[in-house]
Design a protein around this motif. Sequence first.
Motif, PDB file in Angstrom:
ATOM      1  N   GLY B 167     111.505-105.536  -9.544  1.00 22.51           N
ATOM      2  CA  GLY B 167     110.285-106.238  -9.151  1.00 22.51           C
ATOM      3  C   GLY B 167     110.610-107.308  -8.139  1.00 22.51           C
ATOM      4  O   GLY B 167     111.505-107.141  -7.311  1.00 22.51           O
ATOM      5  N   GLY B 168     109.904-108.432  -8.198  1.00 25.92           N
ATOM      6  CA  GLY B 168     110.128-109.495  -7.234  1.00 25.92           C
ATOM      7  C   GLY B 168     109.240-110.662  -7.537  1.00 25.92           C
ATOM      8  O   GLY B 168     108.910-110.912  -8.708  1.00 25.92           O
ATOM      9  N   LYS B 169     108.826-111.391  -6.505  1.00 31.04           N
ATOM     10  CA  LYS B 169     107.966-112.539  -6.750  1.00 31.04           C
ATOM     11  C   LYS B 169     106.615-112.409  -6.066  1.00 31.04           C
ATOM     12  O   LYS B 169     105.907-113.403  -5.894  1.00 31.04           O
ATOM     13  CB  LYS B 169     108.690-113.831  -6.399  1.00 31.04           C
ATOM     14  CG  LYS B 169     109.169-113.938  -4.978  1.00 31.04           C
ATOM     15  CD  LYS B 169     109.836-115.308  -4.807  1.00 31.04           C
ATOM     16  CE  LYS B 169     109.631-115.815  -3.391  1.00 31.04           C
ATOM     17  NZ  LYS B 169     110.074-117.201  -3.237  1.00 31.04           N
ATOM     18  N   VAL B 170     106.290-111.197  -5.653  1.00 32.03           N
ATOM     19  CA  VAL B 170     104.926-110.950  -5.189  1.00 32.03           C
ATOM     20  C   VAL B 170     104.241-110.028  -6.195  1.00 32.03           C
ATOM     21  O   VAL B 170     104.878-109.152  -6.779  1.00 32.03           O
ATOM     22  CB  VAL B 170     104.880-110.348  -3.767  1.00 32.03           C
ATOM     23  CG1 VAL B 170     105.222-111.419  -2.739  1.00 32.03           C
ATOM     24  CG2 VAL B 170     105.807-109.159  -3.627  1.00 32.03           C
ATOM     25  N   VAL B 171     102.957-110.269  -6.396  1.00 32.92           N
ATOM     26  CA  VAL B 171     102.224-109.533  -7.427  1.00 32.92           C
ATOM     27  C   VAL B 171     102.091-108.062  -7.046  1.00 32.92           C
ATOM     28  O   VAL B 171     102.220-107.166  -7.870  1.00 32.92           O
ATOM     29  CB  VAL B 171     100.837-110.169  -7.644  1.00 32.92           C
ATOM     30  CG1 VAL B 171      99.986-109.312  -8.571  1.00 32.92           C
ATOM     31  CG2 VAL B 171     100.999-111.571  -8.229  1.00 32.92           C
ATOM     32  N   LYS B 172     101.858-107.841  -5.759  1.00 28.81           N
ATOM     33  CA  LYS B 172     101.635-106.469  -5.311  1.00 28.81           C
ATOM     34  C   LYS B 172     102.939-105.918  -4.761  1.00 28.81           C
ATOM     35  O   LYS B 172     103.433-106.409  -3.740  1.00 28.81           O
ATOM     36  CB  LYS B 172     100.554-106.489  -4.221  1.00 28.81           C
ATOM     37  CG  LYS B 172      99.783-105.205  -4.124  1.00 28.81           C
ATOM     38  CD  LYS B 172      98.570-105.379  -3.270  1.00 28.81           C
ATOM     39  CE  LYS B 172      97.879-104.055  -3.068  1.00 28.81           C
ATOM     40  NZ  LYS B 172      96.742-104.194  -2.164  1.00 28.81           N
ATOM     41  N   ASN B 173     103.502-104.937  -5.436  1.00 31.12           N
ATOM     42  CA  ASN B 173     104.843-104.501  -5.090  1.00 31.12           C
ATOM     43  C   ASN B 173     105.121-103.178  -5.778  1.00 31.12           C
ATOM     44  O   ASN B 173     105.151-103.117  -7.000  1.00 31.12           O
ATOM     45  CB  ASN B 173     105.841-105.579  -5.568  1.00 31.12           C
ATOM     46  CG  ASN B 173     107.278-105.200  -5.312  1.00 31.12           C
ATOM     47  OD1 ASN B 173     107.579-104.232  -4.622  1.00 31.12           O
ATOM     48  ND2 ASN B 173     108.182-105.981  -5.878  1.00 31.12           N
ATOM     49  N   VAL B 174     105.305-102.116  -5.014  1.00 30.09           N
ATOM     50  CA  VAL B 174     105.592-100.819  -5.640  1.00 30.09           C
ATOM     51  C   VAL B 174     106.945-100.261  -5.205  1.00 30.09           C
ATOM     52  O   VAL B 174     107.160 -99.065  -5.220  1.00 30.09           O
ATOM     53  CB  VAL B 174     104.468 -99.779  -5.367  1.00 30.09           C
ATOM     54  CG1 VAL B 174     103.180-100.221  -6.032  1.00 30.09           C
ATOM     55  CG2 VAL B 174     104.254 -99.539  -3.878  1.00 30.09           C
ATOM     56  N   ALA B 175     107.866-101.160  -4.826  1.00 30.85           N
ATOM     57  CA  ALA B 175     109.191-100.718  -4.390  1.00 30.85           C
ATOM     58  C   ALA B 175     110.107-100.504  -5.592  1.00 30.85           C
ATOM     59  O   ALA B 175     110.526-101.454  -6.233  1.00 30.85           O
ATOM     60  CB  ALA B 175     109.795-101.745  -3.435  1.00 30.85           C
ATOM     61  N   GLY B 176     110.404 -99.254  -5.903  1.00 35.77           N
ATOM     62  CA  GLY B 176     111.325 -98.949  -6.997  1.00 35.77           C
ATOM     63  C   GLY B 176     110.618 -98.889  -8.335  1.00 35.77           C
ATOM     64  O   GLY B 176     109.445 -99.218  -8.451  1.00 35.77           O
ATOM     65  N   TYR B 177     111.379 -98.453  -9.343  1.00 38.32           N
ATOM     66  CA  TYR B 177     110.791 -98.338 -10.677  1.00 38.32           C
ATOM     67  C   TYR B 177     110.414 -99.708 -11.221  1.00 38.32           C
ATOM     68  O   TYR B 177     111.086-100.701 -10.960  1.00 38.32           O
ATOM     69  CB  TYR B 177     111.784 -97.676 -11.646  1.00 38.32           C
ATOM     70  CG  TYR B 177     112.149 -96.254 -11.317  1.00 38.32           C
ATOM     71  CD1 TYR B 177     111.248 -95.408 -10.670  1.00 38.32           C
ATOM     72  CD2 TYR B 177     113.386 -95.741 -11.662  1.00 38.32           C
ATOM     73  CE1 TYR B 177     111.590 -94.097 -10.380  1.00 38.32           C
ATOM     74  CE2 TYR B 177     113.732 -94.431 -11.378  1.00 38.32           C
ATOM     75  CZ  TYR B 177     112.830 -93.613 -10.729  1.00 38.32           C
ATOM     76  OH  TYR B 177     113.169 -92.319 -10.457  1.00 38.32           O
ATOM     77  N   ASP B 178     109.368 -99.727 -12.018  1.00 32.82           N
ATOM     78  CA  ASP B 178     108.890-100.971 -12.604  1.00 32.82           C
ATOM     79  C   ASP B 178     109.655-101.243 -13.904  1.00 32.82           C
ATOM     80  O   ASP B 178     109.137-101.032 -15.001  1.00 32.82           O
ATOM     81  CB  ASP B 178     107.384-100.865 -12.855  1.00 32.82           C
ATOM     82  CG  ASP B 178     106.771-102.223 -13.141  1.00 32.82           C
ATOM     83  OD1 ASP B 178     107.546-103.171 -13.393  1.00 32.82           O
ATOM     84  OD2 ASP B 178     105.534-102.337 -13.111  1.00 32.82           O
ATOM     85  N   LEU B 179     110.888-101.700 -13.740  1.00 31.76           N
ATOM     86  CA  LEU B 179     111.720-101.955 -14.925  1.00 31.76           C
ATOM     87  C   LEU B 179     111.191-103.136 -15.734  1.00 31.76           C
ATOM     88  O   LEU B 179     111.519-103.274 -16.915  1.00 31.76           O
ATOM     89  CB  LEU B 179     113.172-102.206 -14.521  1.00 31.76           C
ATOM     90  CG  LEU B 179     113.871-101.073 -13.760  1.00 31.76           C
ATOM     91  CD1 LEU B 179     115.331-101.432 -13.522  1.00 31.76           C
ATOM     92  CD2 LEU B 179     113.787 -99.757 -14.515  1.00 31.76           C
ATOM     93  N   SER B 180     110.371-103.988 -15.108  1.00 31.98           N
ATOM     94  CA  SER B 180     109.783-105.105 -15.860  1.00 31.98           C
ATOM     95  C   SER B 180     108.994-104.560 -17.038  1.00 31.98           C
ATOM     96  O   SER B 180     109.038-105.105 -18.141  1.00 31.98           O
ATOM     97  CB  SER B 180     108.852-105.935 -14.967  1.00 31.98           C
ATOM     98  OG  SER B 180     109.516-106.334 -13.804  1.00 31.98           O
ATOM     99  N   LYS B 181     108.246-103.495 -16.793  1.00 33.11           N
ATOM    100  CA  LYS B 181     107.451-102.909 -17.876  1.00 33.11           C
ATOM    101  C   LYS B 181     108.355-102.238 -18.898  1.00 33.11           C
ATOM    102  O   LYS B 181     108.124-102.322 -20.097  1.00 33.11           O
ATOM    103  CB  LYS B 181     106.424-101.930 -17.319  1.00 33.11           C
ATOM    104  CG  LYS B 181     105.285-102.641 -16.603  1.00 33.11           C
ATOM    105  CD  LYS B 181     104.122-101.714 -16.309  1.00 33.11           C
ATOM    106  CE  LYS B 181     102.961-102.485 -15.718  1.00 33.11           C
ATOM    107  NZ  LYS B 181     103.295-103.221 -14.484  1.00 33.11           N
TER     108      LYS B 181
END
Lengths: 492, 406
Positions: B167-181
């Motif tokens: 992920g990162g520090k912007v809310v809108k971001n679809v780069a790579g798998y969403d490991l946060s979830k």
Amino acid sequence: MTNSQPRGSVTAVLEDLRGVVAAAHLLTDPAQLVTYECDGLAAYRVTPGLVVLADTAEEVAAVVRSCARHRVPFVARGSGTGLSGGALPHAEGVLVVTSRLRTLHAMRPEDQRAVVDPGVINLQVSREATPLGYYFAPDPSSQQICSIGGNVAENSGGAHCLKYGFTSNHVLALDVVTPTGEQVTLGTEAPDPPGYDLVGAFVGSEGTLGVATRAVVRLTRLPEEVRTVLAGFRSTDQAGAATSAIIAAGIVPAAIEIMDALAIEAAEKAVSCGYPAGAGAVLVVELDGAEQEVEHEYAEVERICREAGTFEFRMATDAAERAEIWKGRKSAFAAVGRISPDYIVQDGVVPRTSLPEVLRRMGEISAERGVRVANVFHAGDGNLHPLVLFDASEEGATERAEEVSGMILDLCIEHGGSITGEHGVGADKARYMPRMFTDDDLDTMQLVRCAFDPDGIANPGKVYPTPRLCGERPRVVQGAHPLQEAGMAEVF
Amino acid sequence: MGDDVLTSLAGTCTLREAQPGDAVDGVPATVVASPADAGETSALMRACDAAGLTVVVRGNASKLSWGRPPERVDVVLDTTGMDALVEHSRGDLIATAGAGMPLAVLRDRLAEGGHQLVVDDLVGISTLGGAVATGLAGPRRMWTGALRDLVIGVRFVRADGTVAKAGGKVVKNVAGYDLSKLLTGSMGTLAVITEVTVRLHPVPASSWWVGATVPPDRLPQVLGTLVASQLVPHAVEVHAVPGGDPQVAALVSGTPAGSAARAEAMAPLLGAGAQVAEEPPSWWGRIPTSDGAGSPLLLRTTARLSGIPELVAEATGAGLTVTGSAGAGVLHAAGDGGLDASAAVTALRTTSVRLGGSTVVLDAPAATKTTLDTWGEVPALDLMRRVRNEFDPRRTLAPGRFVGDL
């Protein structure tokens, strides 16, 4: 571990599928295959080895099982509207098209859920739900033709995700065919299913973790009141200042969009949207919710826009006027064709607070390189869609445009943003991933891929640049993998 | 044993021998390690990996006994030293903080900018990392989604010591798998979360609670009307004790004038006798507790929205007190020692699964915990095993705690 087995061919898959899938839905004629050579990003074209038009989840599973058996790559495709080449076919692989799976199984407003096939069109869900008082919130600009399966693969956003989130916030459960050919259900209709959030990992995985064959999605209650305003400003700086002030006032609009002078010019030429004459920027703000709240927020937004220097402030009072305001914005990408023979649609994200600086730098880059850039962006969440204009018939113009497009992504990364906010990485931006993520970050993502797809046959070559083979320990192998050198395997 | 472990971990971070109070769900620990940052966490995990030691991550220990007891606890990794607010970008409505940051402290710090992380601390003393690891979510998930929907970036250390982010520090971001979830709700079994970036929301100017006691036969109609209301309740909660009529309360927040008007308009939807109040009812945003000593039986049970009234009836009928989010379809149920835990779990599980949900045992008295089927039947368990095996092939992190004895 089956990494060392050689790849089979699509011929073997075709043989497996005869009698399983209707002959008319197994496309091998080059004239038919060429229809599928690209998705919405036509700059990349590959003719697939075989196209299968699946009618059922079982047929999708049969295709994938056969691919797994023969180690043949497969790529899933919905409506083919993606803008990052995520559905770009593999020349020695199978393209599985899910658009014939288009049954809307259930609309259950009392549970705020719909159960749909992957080929169901995004807008169709909202059309069916609206008479019941609900809609499907993710609304990419392609919503009239894009499919739910594609939305799931790409984690599609849209203008309204500032308030309502992306596809991943609206999918509860998925039936998927994993790259090993298993049919499994991820998640439950209710939130918080036991175990890892595999739905969260799957949504946005761009077809690299399998193929969704059914989705349980959230339906959102239609708001009591919607107000859409259009404000004309002399500059994008003014419009940007208004945006910041709206956010600082504690208002979360459903959408905040900005178009610059060049984008306005294009939209006017294409759809005569009647945006304020002489505007250096237009700001579109949509407020929705309970009437009493929207009333108050509207007054705030008007005051803020006037303080920021708007010279024309309009409010849509009904659905027709609202559609008129959105017409210019939603047609912006295609409209650019009116002012330039060729253009690149870029998709990057910066922290909202960096917008003025990034826009200024983009202006400088544009002037230095002599490449025009029209700007359309979701200002509320810092998602930029610069349109880099060029004429491919001019020598070197394409290269210059690509260079400028890449420099814009670098700007996004420099400012702590992302290389893609909603279009996906796909084939187009895999090479930029190492600029945003370390090798360790990418290797960690690869662990998920290996859990789902140990043979690396699901949409290979997308999202990640040359990932290591599953089961291989990082940094142990120097240079080419021995199996690669021996021609036994391919790193994809 | 303690000395051996201390020796093998020497130099990685602050270490001490574990005390009886450091036991994890009854399983005694050997050493408590307190890394100060991701670098020390990485060194510690590398050393544990090399020595074959198991690790259980601990914040403020408020939910440490959730899930099944770990098979072995060589090292308790205490995250409370990593408690910095790294960034609060007011214009971007995001914040980054260390995993050990207490939610209460985070709330106060963010409030200075008029912002909040919309997470309801059901147990009162959670850390940010603990909330993420357990997927903690309360009433206001109806408004903003649960924590999984608000975490936009994570930094973590894998079992082999690899430091990574997603992920990162912007809310809108679809780069790579969403490991946060993937990490949210993973109960500390995939990686050690060291830093979390979250999406923030403005603190509304005013809030009202509209509440009423609702006879069971009217519950479906009242809840159905509330969750479908265009008055935009930010939460719709239900609370019921065995033998009593359910209580329902809805949260309305926004501008002072707007929210007050909405609250007044909402009251009739709850029926005659509905009250509008400036404070929530006493049971709001908490896990139901019993009067019995020790850990009560605590379940999380879910259903499709229209199934919540039936689930409430089933829970109270089984002798459980139930509190939760009728607006999201997630309830917590608790009971004391006098009850047949196994029968209650089975009954609730059967009903919840039929209603599109699930029932899991979050906690239970030590004597009964191991006799219960903690997680029930888990769809896609085989895929989960493969994910776990990729991230933590030696089962270093909390072995045995999570689904399928992972």
